[in-house]
Write an enzyme that holds these catalytic residues in place. Structure first.
Site, PDB file in Angstrom:
ATOM      1  N   CYS A   1       0.864  -1.174   0.000  1.00  0.00           N
ATOM      2  CA  CYS A   1       0.000   0.000   0.000  1.00  0.00           C
ATOM      3  C   CYS A   1       0.904   1.228   0.000  1.00  0.00           C
ATOM      4  O   CYS A   1       2.008   1.188  -0.532  1.00  0.00           O
ATOM      5  CB  CYS A   1      -0.944  -0.022   1.200  1.00  0.00           C
ATOM      6  SG  CYS A   1      -0.109  -0.083   2.799  1.00  0.00           S
TER       7      CYS A   1
ATOM      8  N   HIS B   1       8.436 -25.368  17.549  1.00  0.00           N
ATOM      9  CA  HIS B   1       7.099 -25.221  16.964  1.00  0.00           C
ATOM     10  C   HIS B   1       6.322 -26.507  17.240  1.00  0.00           C
ATOM     11  O   HIS B   1       6.575 -27.541  16.628  1.00  0.00           O
ATOM     12  CB  HIS B   1       7.211 -24.974  15.459  1.00  0.00           C
ATOM     13  CG  HIS B   1       5.942 -24.489  14.820  1.00  0.00           C
ATOM     14  ND1 HIS B   1       4.865 -25.290  14.597  1.00  0.00           N
ATOM     15  CD2 HIS B   1       5.596 -23.261  14.356  1.00  0.00           C
ATOM     16  CE1 HIS B   1       3.890 -24.601  14.021  1.00  0.00           C
ATOM     17  NE2 HIS B   1       4.317 -23.363  13.860  1.00  0.00           N
TER      18      HIS B   1
END
Length: 708
Positions: free
Chosen positions: A25, A624
Site C-alpha cells: 500500500c 514449533h
C-alpha cells in the site's frame, strides 16, 4: 533499497517458499505467509530501511517501509528466489483479501472488519493523488497569504483558474474514483461503479435544472435553490455530486448485490453485455432518485451534528478529536472521519475536523523527533535512520504511518507522551479558537508543515501544532522511549555488533562443547585486550556469546521426549526446506516442552504452538509444537511462560493435549530449529532414534577465526 536489504526481508519472513502473496500500500509491504508464527518481529525491524513490522491475524504480515515501499516491492519481486513464487507472490491486493475473506473471519466481528476494510480500500489507492492535490492547495494558500493572488476572487484570470483545475480535478471527480475503488473491493467490475457515478456528473444531468418540467425553490433559511426534475412523472431531487463520498460508498454496496445476482442468472457467454447493461439501467436511476439524495442527507446530518458540537462546545470538540485519533488510526477506524471532512467541505464549504486532527499528527511527529534526538545522542544508527525517515514523511507529507508503525507501537513508553502532546494541542485550539469556533480549512489536505497556510486562523493552528509537537518531543526526551529492559537489550545488541565488527584475528578457543571456562576466558580476553604495538588498552567491549567463539561446538539438548525426525522428513515443506532454520523434528512421546538451556523467551505465541528462545550461549532456537497447530487458536495448549521471561534449562514452556491435536488431524511432529543458523559454520543433527528431555540433539559449530 539495495538487493541485499530485499533479500534479508525475504529471509526474515521465512523465505520465498513461505510467501503466499505480496502486495503493498502507501507505506507498507503486505505479506500473506504460509506460516507467520516463525517470523521474528525484532529481526525484521533490525534491517536497515525497515521502519517497523506489524504481525496480523490470518498469517498476514506487514513490513513498514514508508515512502520507499514501491522500490522495496520491486526489489523483492526481482530477486531470483522470488521467481519460484511467481504469480502467487504478485497477487493483487484485492485477490489477496478475497482469499482472506474466504479463509475465515479475521476478528470477532466479521462485519466490522469488512466494513472498515471496505472504507479503507475505497480511499487508500487514491491517497497519492489526494496528497499531491493537497500540496497544490498549500501552494495556492501561500500565494494567497502573501497577497500575490486572491484565489477566492471570481476574476483572477485564466492562468490561476487553470491552477485551480489542477487540484479541483481530484476532489470534483472523487466520487468516480471512490466508486471505482469501492466496486473493485467488492469484486464488482469497477468500471460499472465509476460509470454509474459519472452519469450523475455529466453536463446532461446538470442541464436537468434548466429543463421545462423542473421546479426550483429557495430554502427558507437561504442557500442555493433546491431543484426537482420530473422524470417520467416521478420527482427527482437534483444535486451537485462533485466531491461526494457517501453517495458512491452506498451505491457500490447496493451495486455489489445486484451485480452478483445478475451474474448468477445470466450464462457466462451473455454476462459481458447484459450484466453491465442491467447494472446501468437499474443503478443510475436508483442512485439519482434514492441513493444520491439519501447519501447527501446522511452526510449533511452527521456533519451537522459534529458542526453543532464544534459550535456549542468547541473546547470539548478541539480536545476530543486529537485524543481519539491515536486510537482510531492504528485500527483503521479513522476513515469515516476522513470521509466526513470531504462531506463538510462539500456541504458547508469548509471543514472543522482537520484542524484539531493536526494536533494529533504533530504530537505524533514530535514524539518521533524526540526518538530521533535520543538516537543521535545514543549513537543508535538503526533508530536514527528509522526516525529520520518517519519524521521527514510526517513533516513534509503529513503521513503518520511510518512513525506510528515504525516506532510508536513498538515502544509502549511513547504513547503516554504523545497523548499529552495531543491534549496540549487540543487545549490550545480550544482556548485560542473560541471566537472562531475552532480551526477551519476550505480544502482537504494532509496536515504537514507545507499545508499550514490552508488553515484559519492560521496563527491559532500554528501555535497548537507547535505546542503538540514540542510537548511530545520534550516528554519523550525526558522520559525516554524504551523501558529499562529494552534499553539494556538495545545496548547489548549494539555492543555485540561492535564485537562482531572488530573480532580478534585469531583465537585459541578449542573446539568442543561450550564450557564456563571458555566463556570466562573469552570475556577476560575481551576485557584485558591491548593494542599489539603500544600495549595501550583497547576500549572495553562485550565478549561474544560462548557459542560464537571461533570454532566452538555447542550442543543443544532436546526440549521434549520423543523420536527424532530428520529435518527433510518434517511434514511441512517450509520447515523441511530449512527456510526457517536448521535442526530436526521430534515426534513427541510426552506432552510438555522444556527449555533446553538457560536463556530468554523472545517469542511466546498466545496460542501456545510456537516459542522463540534466545539462549545464553548465543543460539536462537524455535520450537514449533506440531504442524499447522496455530489453527487450534490455543485449544489444547497450557502456556507456562511469556515473552521476556528468563528460563533455566528444564523449565516447562508449554503443556499440550495430544488428543486435541490428533483429533483435529494435525501432525504432532515438533520442529526444533536454530533460526540464526547463518551465523554459524554449520548446524548438525547429533542424535537419532529416541531422546529424553535434555539429551544432546543438535550442535552448532561457530565460524573459524578470521585471518589477516
Amino acid at each position: 533499497m539495495s538487493q541485499e536489504t530485499a533479500r534479508r526481508i525475504v529471509e526474515e519472513v521465512g523465505g520465498a517458499a513461505n510467501i503466499a502473496s505480496l502486495t503493498h500500500c502507501a507505506t507498507r509491504l503486505r505479506f500473506q505467509l504460509n506460516d507467520s508464527s516463525t517470523v521474528d518481529k525484532a529481526s525484521i525491524e533490525s534491517i536497515p530501511g525497515v521502519m517497523g513490522a506489524v504481525p496480523q491475524s490470518g498469517n498476514r504480515y506487514q513490513v513498514v517501509m514508508g515512502g520507499a515501499v514501491a522500490g522495496a516491492y520491486n526489489d523483492i519481486m526481482q530477486l531470483p528466489e522470488m521467481a519460484s513464487a511467481g504469480q502467487a507472490a504478485a497477487k493483487s491486493d484485492d485477490d489477496l483479501k478475497k482469499e482472506l475473506r474466504q479463509g475465515g473471519v479475521r476478528g470477532s466481528h466479521a462485519w466490522m472488519d469488512n466494513f472498515f476494510e471496505f472504507l479503507s480500500d475505497s480511499f487508500r489507492p487514491i491517497l497519492g493523488v489526494l496528497l499531491g492535490a493537497s500540496l497544490i492547495i498549500a501552494f495556492t494558500a501561500v500565494l494567497d497569504a502573501l497577497k500575490i493572488i486572491d484565489f477566492r476572487a471570481a476574476d483572477k484570470g485564466a492562468s490561476w483558474v487553470f491552477v485551480d483545475a489542477m487540484w479541483r480535478s481530484v476532489f470534483y471527480f472523487l466520487p468516480i474514483m471512490v466508486a471505482y475503488n469501492g466496486a473493485k473491493k467488492l469484486n464488482v467490475d469497477p468500471w460499472i461503479g465509476g460509470a454509474v457515478m459519472a452519469a450523475l456528473m455529466t453536463p446532461n444531468f446538470k442541464d436537468l435544472a434548466k429543463a421545462a418540467n423542473t421546479t426550483c425553490e429557495t430554502p427558507k433559511f437561504g442557500g442555493d435553490p433546491i431543484c426537482t426534475a420530473h422524470i417520467f412523472g416521478l420527482p427527482m431531487k437534483l444535486a451537485d455530486y462533485g466531491g461526494q463520498v457517501f453517495v458512491p460508498l452506498i451505491m457500490v454496496a447496493v451495486l455489489a448485490v445486484l451485480y452478483k445476482f445478475l451474474r448468477k442468472i445470466f450464462p457466462d457467454n451473455l454476462q459481458m453485455v447484459f450484466v453491465p447493461f442491467f447494472c446501468l439501467l437499474i443503478m443510475v436511476p436508483l442512485t439519482a432518485f434514492l441513493i444520491g439524495p439519501f447519501g447527501i442527507w446522511l452526510g449533511a446530518t452527521i456533519g451537522g451534528g459534529l458542526a453543532w458540537l464544534n459550535t456549542h462546545a468547541p473546547f470539548v470538540f478541539a480536545i476530543l478529536i486529537p485524543m481519539l485519533y491515536p486510537f482510531l488510526v492504528p485500527l483503521g477506524l479513522h476513515w469515516p472521519l476522513n470521509a466526513l471532512m470531504l462531506v463538510n467541505i462539500k456541504q458547508l464549504g469548509y471543514d472543522f475536523i482537520q484542524g484539531p486532527m493536526g494536533a494529533w499528527n504533530f504530537a505524533c511527529f514530535g514524539a518521533t523527533a524526540g526518538v530521533l534526538a535520543l538516537s543521535m545522542k545514543e549513537k543508535d544508527v538503526e533508530m536514527r535512520q528509522t526516525a529520520s525517515g518517519a519524521l521527514a514523511a510526517g513533516l513534509l507529507g503529513g503521513i503518520s504511518e511510518p512513525s506510528l508503525y515504525g516506532i510508536h507501537l513498538r515502544f509502549k513508553r511513547i504513547y503516554p507522551s504523545m497523548l499529552v502532546g495531543c491534549l496540549v494541542g487540543g487545549i490550545v485550539i480550544g482556548v485560542l479558537g473560541q471566537a472562531s469556533h475552532g480551526v477551519k480549512t476550505n480544502a482537504f489536505v494532509f496536515t504537514s508543515l507545507l499545508t499550514i497556510p490552508v488553515f484559519s486562523p492560521m496563527l491559532t493552528y500554528a501555535i497548537s501544532i507547535a505546542a503538540a509537537f514540542f510537548t511530545a518531543m520534550a516528554l519523550v526526551m525526558i522520559r525516554g522511549y524504551r523501558t529499562k529492559e529494552e534499553r539494556a537489550e538495545a545496548l547489548a545488541a549494539r555492543e555485540a555488533s561492535l564485537v562482531t565488527a572488530g573480532a580478534p584475528a585469531s583465537s585459541s578457543a578449542p573446539a568442543g562443547s561450550v564450557t564456563a571456562a571458555a566463556a570466562t576466558t573469552g570475556a577476560a580476553a575481551a576485557a584485558d585486550a591491548t593494542t599489539p604495538a603500544t600495549g595501550a588498552p583497547v576500549a572495553a567491549t562485550k565478549a561474544p556469546k560462548p557459542a560464537m567463539l571461533p570454532d566452538t561446538v555447542t550442543e543443544i539438548g532436546s526440549p521434549l521426549a520423543g523420536t527424532v525426525v530428520p529435518l527433510a522428513e518434517i511434514p511441512d515443506p517450509v520447515f523441511a526446506a530449512g527456510t526457517v532454520g536448521t535442526g530436526v523434528g521430534i515426534d513427541p512421546s510426552g506432552n510438555t516442552v522444556h527449555a533446553p538451556a538457560d536463556g530468554r523467551v523472545v517469542v511466546a505465541q498466545k496460542t501456545g504452538h510456537a516459542f522463540g528462545l534466545s539462549l545464553d550461549s548465543g543460539v536462537e532456537l524455535l520450537v514449533h509444537v506440531g504442524i499447522d497447530t496455530v489453527n487450534l487458536e490455543g485449544r489444547g495448549f497450557d502456556v507456562h511462560v511469556a515473552k521476556g521471561d528468563l528460563v533455566k534449562a528444564g523449565d516447562p514452556l508449554v503443556t499440550f493435549d495430544r488428543a486435541v491435536i490428533e483429533e483435529a488431524g494435525y501432525s504432532l511432529v515438533t520442529p526444533v530449529l536454530v533460526t540464526n543458523h547463518k551465523k554459524f559454520a554449520h548446524v548438525d543433527q547429533i542424535r537419532s532414534g529416541e531422546v529424553q528431555v535434555g539429551d544432546p540433539l543438535v550442535a552448532t559449530t561457530a565460524k573459524p577465526a578470521k585471518t589477516v
